[in-house]
Design an enzyme around this catalytic site. Structure first.
Site, PDB file in Angstrom:
ATOM      1  N   GLU A  83      -6.661 -12.121   3.154  1.00 33.75           N
ATOM      2  CA  GLU A  83      -7.606 -10.993   3.095  1.00 33.75           C
ATOM      3  C   GLU A  83      -8.283 -10.985   1.730  1.00 33.75           C
ATOM      4  O   GLU A  83      -7.665 -10.608   0.741  1.00 33.75           O
ATOM      5  CB  GLU A  83      -6.849  -9.664   3.284  1.00 33.75           C
ATOM      6  N   ASP A 106      -7.414  -2.153  -1.416  1.00 34.01           N
ATOM      7  CA  ASP A 106      -8.423  -2.890  -0.655  1.00 34.01           C
ATOM      8  C   ASP A 106      -9.780  -2.494  -1.225  1.00 34.01           C
ATOM      9  O   ASP A 106     -10.088  -1.293  -1.298  1.00 34.01           O
ATOM     10  CB  ASP A 106      -8.387  -2.505   0.830  1.00 34.01           C
ATOM     11  N   HIS A 153       0.852  -1.204   0.000  1.00 32.31           N
ATOM     12  CA  HIS A 153       0.000   0.000   0.000  1.00 32.31           C
ATOM     13  C   HIS A 153       0.885   1.249   0.000  1.00 32.31           C
ATOM     14  O   HIS A 153       0.561   2.246  -0.640  1.00 32.31           O
ATOM     15  CB  HIS A 153      -0.886   0.031   1.249  1.00 32.31           C
ATOM     16  N   HIS A 159      -7.936  -7.578  -0.286  1.00 27.74           N
ATOM     17  CA  HIS A 159      -6.642  -6.947  -0.578  1.00 27.74           C
ATOM     18  C   HIS A 159      -6.037  -7.510  -1.868  1.00 27.74           C
ATOM     19  O   HIS A 159      -5.838  -8.721  -1.990  1.00 27.74           O
ATOM     20  CB  HIS A 159      -5.678  -7.157   0.597  1.00 27.74           C
TER      21      HIS A 159
HETATM   22 ZN    ZN Z   1      -4.659  -4.070   2.024  1.00 30.20          ZN
END
Ligand code: ZN
Length: 225
Positions: free
Chosen positions: A202, A144, A137, A205
Site C-alpha cells: 500500500e 494513511d 492503526h 500506508h
Molecule cells: Zn493503513
C-alpha cells in the site's frame, strides 16, 4: 503416581490449547485504561493531528461511505496519532511544504471496533487486519496519506486510488508515468527520513518505527476530546 504424571503431561498441552482457542482478541485498552497508560508514559497520548499541524488536509474516508466498505465507519472526521508519531509527521510536513506540497490524511488512529467491522465485511486477512492481532492503526502508530499541492489542495497523481487492492498499489510496483513515479518516490523518501516505513502493498500506508509497547486502543474519536 504414574497416573498423575500422565495427567500432568496431557494436561499442560490441553490447557494451552484451550487458552489459545479462546484468545481471539488482543489486549485492548478502553478510555480509562488508556488514560492510566498516558499518566505513566506521556508518549502514549493520542494527539489531534489537525490541531498539532494546522496546514494538514484531512480527507477521512471512513467518516464517509466513500471507502471500500461502502459504509460510514466513523462518527467524526478526525485524525489522531501517538505523540512521537504526530511530532515526526509535523517535521515531514515542513519538508513537504518546502517542496510546494502538503500531506492529506485519509486515516490515522483507528479504534479497534473499526478493525473488527472491516474483518466482518471483508473476511480475508490478506486485505484487512486480523481482529486477533489488531493493526498498527489501532495503536495510533500508522497513517494513511497522500500529497496535495499546498496552494490548490489538488491531489498529486499516484499509482492507484486509496485502498486499492490492485497490484499497482504495491510500494515498489513498476510505474510507467514519470510524474507519478516522482510523486510516489517523494512521498516515500521524505516520510522515511522522518521514521516512517511504507507498507509493501500500500503506497499510502506508513508505519512509524518507534512504536514498540504501544497498545491496541478502542476509544471512539468523540471520547478522546
Ligand atoms: Zn493503513
Amino acid at each position: 503416581m504414574k497416573l498423575i504424571i500422565i495427567a500432568v503431561c496431557l494436561g499442560i498441552p490441553f490447557l494451552s490449547l484451550v487458552s489459545e482457542s479462546t484468545e481471539n482478541k488482543p489486549s485492548v485498552l478502553d478510555r480509562p485504561t488508556y488514560q492510566l497508560s498516558v499518566q505513566k508514559n506521556q508518549n502514549k497520548e493520542l494527539i489531534n493531528l489537525e490541531k498539532k499541524i494546522p496546514s494538514l488536509v484531512l480527507d477521512i474516508k471512513y467518516a464517509t461511505a466513500n471507502n471500500f466498505t461502502k459504509q460510514v465507519i466513523y462518527k467524526e472526521a478526525k485524525a489522531f496519532a501517538r505523540k512521537p508519531v504526530a511530532e515526526a509527521l509535523g517535521f515531514a510536513q515542513k519538508d513537504f511544504l518546502q517542496l510546494g506540497y502538503s500531506i492529506k490524511i485519509y486515516d490515522a488512529y483507528r479504534p479497534y471496533a473499526a478493525t473488527v467491522k472491516f474483518f466482518e465485511i471483508v473476511g480475508d486477512t490478506r486485505y484487512v487486519a486480523s481482529p486477533k492481532t489488531g493493526s498498527r492503526h489501532n495503536k495510533g502508530c500508522a497513517i494513511d496519506l497522500t500529497l496535495v499541492d499546498s496552494k490548490t489542495k489538488k491531489e498529486l497523481s499516484m499509482p492507484t486510488e486509496y485502498d486499492s487492492f490492485r497490484k499497482e498499489a504495491w510500494a515498489e510496483a513498476p510505474v510507467a508515468d514519470p510524474e507519478i513515479l516522482k510523486n510516489r518516490t517523494t512521498l516515500i523518501r521524505v516520510l522515511s527520513e522522518h521514521g516512517f516505513r511504507v507498507n509493501k502493498t500500500e503506497w499510502w500506508h506508513y508505519d512509524f518505527v518507534g512504536c514498540s509497547g504501544f497498545e491496541v486502543l478502542d476509544i471512539p474519536f468523540e471520547e478522546l476530546e
